[in-house]
Structures are given as C-alpha cells and as structure tokens.
Write a protein that holds these residues in place. Structure first.
Motif, PDB file in Angstrom:
ATOM      1  N   PRO A 196       4.533 -21.780  -5.268  1.00 58.52           N
ATOM      2  CA  PRO A 196       5.155 -23.113  -5.285  1.00 58.52           C
ATOM      3  C   PRO A 196       4.594 -23.984  -4.159  1.00 58.52           C
ATOM      4  CG  PRO A 196       6.631 -21.548  -4.251  1.00 58.52           C
ATOM      5  CD  PRO A 196       5.436 -20.763  -4.740  1.00 58.52           C
ATOM      6  N   LEU A 197       4.684 -25.293  -4.373  1.00 56.56           N
ATOM      7  CA  LEU A 197       4.138 -26.238  -3.402  1.00 56.56           C
ATOM      8  C   LEU A 197       5.024 -27.476  -3.364  1.00 56.56           C
ATOM      9  CD1 LEU A 197       1.708 -27.265  -1.594  1.00 56.56           C
ATOM     10  CD2 LEU A 197       0.783 -28.252  -3.712  1.00 56.56           C
ATOM     11  N   PRO A 221       4.350 -23.902   1.189  1.00 55.20           N
ATOM     12  CA  PRO A 221       3.521 -24.902   1.863  1.00 55.20           C
ATOM     13  C   PRO A 221       3.877 -26.323   1.433  1.00 55.20           C
ATOM     14  CG  PRO A 221       2.263 -23.756   0.184  1.00 55.20           C
ATOM     15  CD  PRO A 221       3.572 -23.044   0.285  1.00 55.20           C
ATOM     16  N   VAL A 222       3.509 -27.275   2.308  1.00 60.93           N
ATOM     17  CA  VAL A 222       3.854 -28.681   2.130  1.00 60.93           C
ATOM     18  C   VAL A 222       2.585 -29.522   2.172  1.00 60.93           C
ATOM     19  CG1 VAL A 222       4.971 -30.652   3.267  1.00 60.93           C
ATOM     20  CG2 VAL A 222       6.170 -28.467   3.095  1.00 60.93           C
ATOM     21  N   THR A 223       2.496 -30.502   1.296  1.00 58.61           N
ATOM     22  CA  THR A 223       1.499 -31.556   1.404  1.00 58.61           C
ATOM     23  C   THR A 223       2.238 -32.894   1.362  1.00 58.61           C
ATOM     24  OG1 THR A 223       1.139 -31.776  -0.976  1.00 58.61           O
ATOM     25  CG2 THR A 223      -0.202 -30.150   0.182  1.00 58.61           C
ATOM     26  N   THR A 224       1.569 -33.962   1.782  1.00 66.80           N
ATOM     27  CA  THR A 224       2.236 -35.262   1.811  1.00 66.80           C
ATOM     28  C   THR A 224       1.340 -36.349   1.212  1.00 66.80           C
ATOM     29  OG1 THR A 224       1.417 -36.022   3.975  1.00 66.80           O
ATOM     30  CG2 THR A 224       3.358 -34.601   3.973  1.00 66.80           C
ATOM     31  N   THR A 225       1.990 -37.393   0.720  1.00 66.48           N
ATOM     32  CA  THR A 225       1.274 -38.593   0.318  1.00 66.48           C
ATOM     33  C   THR A 225       1.008 -39.435   1.569  1.00 66.48           C
ATOM     34  OG1 THR A 225       3.297 -39.870  -0.041  1.00 66.48           O
ATOM     35  CG2 THR A 225       2.478 -38.567  -1.892  1.00 66.48           C
ATOM     36  N   LEU A 242      -2.757 -34.217   3.942  1.00 66.91           N
ATOM     37  CA  LEU A 242      -2.719 -35.272   2.936  1.00 66.91           C
ATOM     38  C   LEU A 242      -3.224 -34.760   1.595  1.00 66.91           C
ATOM     39  CD1 LEU A 242      -2.282 -38.368   2.409  1.00 66.91           C
ATOM     40  CD2 LEU A 242      -4.678 -38.666   3.048  1.00 66.91           C
ATOM     41  N   VAL A 243      -2.525 -35.172   0.533  1.00 65.73           N
ATOM     42  CA  VAL A 243      -2.919 -34.806  -0.820  1.00 65.73           C
ATOM     43  C   VAL A 243      -3.525 -36.026  -1.509  1.00 65.73           C
ATOM     44  CG1 VAL A 243      -0.703 -35.397  -1.897  1.00 65.73           C
ATOM     45  CG2 VAL A 243      -2.094 -33.587  -2.887  1.00 65.73           C
ATOM     46  N   GLY A 244      -4.371 -35.802  -2.508  1.00 66.71           N
ATOM     47  CA  GLY A 244      -4.912 -36.931  -3.259  1.00 66.71           C
ATOM     48  C   GLY A 244      -6.396 -37.098  -3.070  1.00 66.71           C
ATOM     49  N   LYS A 253      -6.930 -27.391  -2.497  1.00 66.59           N
ATOM     50  CA  LYS A 253      -6.871 -26.028  -3.020  1.00 66.59           C
ATOM     51  C   LYS A 253      -5.459 -25.684  -3.504  1.00 66.59           C
ATOM     52  CE  LYS A 253      -8.843 -21.936  -3.592  1.00 66.59           C
ATOM     53  NZ  LYS A 253      -9.936 -21.734  -4.572  1.00 66.59           N
ATOM     54  N   ALA A 254      -4.469 -26.120  -2.757  1.00 71.65           N
ATOM     55  CA  ALA A 254      -3.084 -25.833  -3.134  1.00 71.65           C
ATOM     56  C   ALA A 254      -2.714 -26.500  -4.455  1.00 71.65           C
ATOM     57  CB  ALA A 254      -2.139 -26.295  -2.021  1.00 71.65           C
ATOM     58  N   ILE A 255      -3.140 -27.738  -4.649  1.00 70.29           N
ATOM     59  CA  ILE A 255      -2.859 -28.439  -5.905  1.00 70.29           C
ATOM     60  C   ILE A 255      -3.512 -27.711  -7.077  1.00 70.29           C
ATOM     61  CG2 ILE A 255      -3.395 -30.539  -7.209  1.00 70.29           C
ATOM     62  CD1 ILE A 255      -1.054 -30.977  -5.418  1.00 70.29           C
TER      63      ILE A 255
END
Length: 511
Positions: A196-197, A221-225, A242-244, A253-255
C-alpha cells in the motif's frame, strides 16, 4: 443597520481578520461598514494582486483569505488569480460589487454578467437579489470554506442590495455532503494489499500528525503532491518525496509497484497521475467532482482514515534502497540561476518560500527540501505570472514571519506595483529577482520544440534598484556567486529587493 453593515458583522463573527482589496463605487457600502470594524483592510494596487494575497493568506493561516473589488473593472482583474486558486483548491472568499439590480447584467456602464464570468472558476457562486439572500450567501460561503473546503467562493453584491435595510437574519442549518458507499470495498483492498502507498494532497495537511502516525505504525510509505510537500518532512525515511512528472525515483517506483494507492485530499491531476489503474486506486476527497478510480470516497480525510483499518506491511526497505537523489547540474557554476537559488534556499531553509511562474520555479522545486507544509507556495496548476510578490505580502501578513520571494525578471514585472503595498505595511519580505533579461522557458520551447530562433522573448528591463528605491525600498544588485554568498551571511530584513544577474539557462525537462 443596512445589509453591508450586517455582512461585515458576520465576517467579524467568523474571525475574518484581514481583507485585501481596492475600493470602488459599487462596493463602497462595504467599505463604509468596514471602516468602522476591527477587520484590517490591506490596500493593494491591483485586484489580481489582492486575490493572490488572499490565496497565500489562506495557505499560511488558520483563517480564510478574503479579497474584495468593485464592479466589472475591478472584478475582472481578479479572474486570473481566482482561477489559479480554483485549480489549486484554495478556499478563499471573493466579494465583488455591482450596479443596482435594475442595471446589472445589462449594457450599462461597468456592467457585465459577473456571475457567469466567475461560474467556471469558483466552487460556489452567489448573486443575491435582496438583503436576505446576501446574508444567506455569506453565512453559507463561510461555513463551506471552513467545513467543506473545495476552493474559492464568489459573492457578487449589487450596490442597492448592500444599502438596503430590508432583510431577515436567521441561523442556517448546514449539512456537508459525503458518500461512504465505497468504504467497505476499499477496506477489503487495503487488507489484501502487500504494497500500500499513501499519496497526500493539500486536503490531507490538517491530518499530518495522524497520517504520519499511521504511516510509521504500519510502515506504509508516503508520497506527496506539490501542494502537500512538507506534510511530513522530506528527510523523514517514511516520505518517498514528490510524486508525478517531477517525482523522485522512490516515488516513481512506488507508484509503479503499489497494489493499493490511497490518495488522500488530492485532486489526482494528470501531472500527478498520468495514468490511473482504477482497480488499485482509493481516492478520498471532500469534493466529489474530482474523484477518480474504482474506490471513490467523498468525505473528510480525518473521518475516513480514522474509520479505515490498516495492517503492517514490509516493503519500504526495498524503496529506501533506491537512490532518491535528484542531480541538478550547474549548482556551483557562476552565475547559473540554479546556483543562486541553491544558496538562497540553504540560507532560508526554515522560512516560507514563495515562487512565481517561470524557470526559477522549476529550479526551486528541484532544490527545495520541504520540512513543513505550506512553506513552499506557488500557483501549481495554472501557473500565472505575477503570483510571487502579492503572495509574499499575504503570507507575511498572515504569519508575521520573514517571507522569501523568488522571482524571475519577467514575472516580477506582472505585479511590481505591489512594492508600494510592501513598503506601506513595512513587511519583512525579501524579494529576489533572478534577472536574465528574457522569458526563458518560452525561449527554450521555441528552440527545442518549434525549431525556431528566439522570438519576442528578450526583455529590456528597468533598473530594478532604482525602481525599488522609488518606492522607498532598499535594494542591492549581485553579479557573482561569491558576492551572493557573502551577502547572505548578513542579518537581512525586509522590505528588501535583491537583483541577481544570472546567465540564460535551460531548465531540465521532466522524464
């Protein structure tokens, strides 16, 4: 008591402390009422700047930002900044004046259909026909902005409605929409997931501590906009970054590998998720219009995360093994813009940083290490030039802290008149102008994507030091990296303008 006086009372009752605006004929009854209130009016020099200031005020305080303008000429100047707030989901209140009801929306002096103009750039849009409707509109707007914060709300107020003493005032019964029908199926996906993410948007910022506790407890784990950067400090191991399209290696990689993406308070734009695998996407947002994927939950982030159950997983170590460093070339080259920005960020790493729209924003994004939420402000989704200086003013008034504005020479000139507001309020805002005498990104696009020579991108700039001096603001020009490093060692205090002469430089494009 007339309607305008009652509206100002309602603003006071809702702890509104500041209004950014410019007076004018049709909104004058509000200004007369405001003059006798405890609310501080901040006189701006352009209505676009007033709306940008209100935007930043909302982002950096616990209070709703409010801006105000008169009829068509003033209201239309707010459109760009309102659209920017709308695309970034910033809850703020826009009050505009209008001609009397019998002249409104007709081909009369300073009349245009303002409700239609603002319809597609606000989440609620009121145009009351009498005093009772005006009071209802303001009460409903303020409740919505605080409890159902989707984005900006506009109220258009005719002069005769504001002057009327004929109105009814009553308490409203409020109900926030929610739809938890997908909660059970989302719970099943979470319990089955091995990877999960969390993907956090700005709507998750109020729940930063709870989300961090859950993430650390269950090793999720956590990502952010962009707008949620710093909700968990980016040097914390649990935060992949940062994601995107400009995401970090770990976030990308997590996405790719996650079997359950839990997006909290994010609009899930195409810049964050170029593609969405609906079968593994849980989307939680208070605004049903932005929900995507198979598991759509309309509701408050706090309520949802406190209702859902999570299990401990074990995949973060493989993500942490990935080198998360983003290499930025030229940070020690004289005088590259990225070299100057790197040193500014290192000097002011605890301060709120405000960027505008331009190549400097890309460099700042790549080099910035977010430690707290809402400490890096820029108009992410619309990217209008002219945000930086007025937003710095709004953030300074909201927090009382030192604010650092990073501008290019082009975008600075979009709202440079707000130097007068900066000086008048004696704000501790330091404005850095990276001057390369061009619209750099436009020139890069022309050369790289249209196979053409630079056309209409060179800027014949004013003397920025003389310009700042004409407003009574201290200013300095820096031409070498050594001088910049020496200058930044001083105890700097705003209002201050710092022009840095930098080379023309292409930004690195997203992969």
């Amino acid at each position: 008591m007339n309607v305008a006086e009652r509206l100002v009372e309602i603003l006071e009752e809702n702890a509104i402390t500041h209004i950014f605006g410019i007076p004018g004929e049709q909104i004058m009854p509000m200004y007369k009422a405001l003059a006798g209130s405890d609310i501080i009016h901040v006189l701006m020099r352009h209505e676009q700047a007033a709306a940008h200031a209100a935007d930043a005020f909302t982002r950096t305080s616990d209070t709703i930002g409010v801006c105000m303008a008169t009829a068509a000429p003033g209201a239309l100047n707010m459109v760009m900044a309102t659209a920017a707030a709308y695309k970034d989901n910033i809850p703020m209140l826009i009050l505009t004046g209008d001609n009397d009801l019998d002249k409104r929306d007709k081909n009369m002096f300073q009349s245009l259909p303002l409700r239609d103009v603002f319809a597609n750039i606000t989440y609620e849009n009121y145009s009351p026909l009498n005093g009772t409707e005006a009071i209802y509109a303001l009460k409903a707007a303020l409740y919505g902005l605080k409890n159902n914060p989707k984005g900006p709300i506009h109220i258009n107020l005719s002069r005769d409605v504001l002057l009327s003493e004929d109105f009814q005032d009553f308490d409203l019964c409020y109900l926030c929409e929610s739809d938890m029908s997908s909660l059970e199926s989302a719970q099943e996906l979470i319990m089955k997931a091995e990877k999960p993410l969390f993907v956090l948007g700005a709507g998750a910022i109020p729940q930063a501590e709870n989300i961090k506790m859950l993430a650390e407890m269950y090793k999720i784990p956590v990502t952010t906009t962009y707008n949620a950067r710093g909700i968990i400090a980016e040097d914390e191991p649990i935060n992949l970054g940062l994601v995107g399209i400009r995401g970090t290696p770990r976030a990308r990689k997590a996405i790719e590998e996650s079997d359950c993406i839990i997006a909290l308070g994010s609009i899930a734009s195409e810049r964050t998720f170029p593609q969405i695998d609906e079968d593994r996407f849980i989307h939680v947002n208070i605004n049903k219009d932005v929900l995507k994927g198979k598991y759509q939950i309309q509701g408050d982030v706090e309520e949802v995360i406190m209702t859902l159950e999570f299990k401990k997983v074990d995949w973060i170590d493989e993500l942490l093994a990935i080198d998360n460093e983003i290499t930025v070339e030229g940070v020690d080259d004289e005088m590259k813009p990225q070299a100057a920005i790197k040193r500014i960020l290192e000097c002011f790493d605890d301060n709120i940083i405000v960027a505008d729209a331009g190549s400097h924003t890309t460099w700042t994004t790549l080099l910035y290490n977010a430690k707290k939420p809402n400490h890096f402000l820029f108009p992410a989704a619309t990217a209008p030039m002219g945000y930086g200086l007025p937003a710095g003013i709004g953030a300074s008034i909201a927090t009382g802290e030192k604010i650092i504005v990073i501008n290019g020479d082009g975008d600075f000139q979009m709202n440079l008149q707000e130097l007068a507001t900066l000086k008048e309020n004696n704000l501790d805002v330091i404005v850095f102008i990276l001057n390369n005498s061009e619209y750099g990104i436009i020139r890069q696009w022309q050369e790289d994507f249209y196979d053409m020579d630079a056309y209409q991108t060179d800027l014949a700039n004013p003397d920025f030091l003389k310009l700042a001096s004409s407003y009574g603001i201290d200013a300095v020009r820096i031409t070498t990296l050594f001088d910049l490093e020496y200058f930044l060692e001083k105890d700097l205090k705003g209002p201050l303008v710092v022009e840095i002469k930098v080379d023309k430089e292409n930004i690195p494009l997203p992969e």
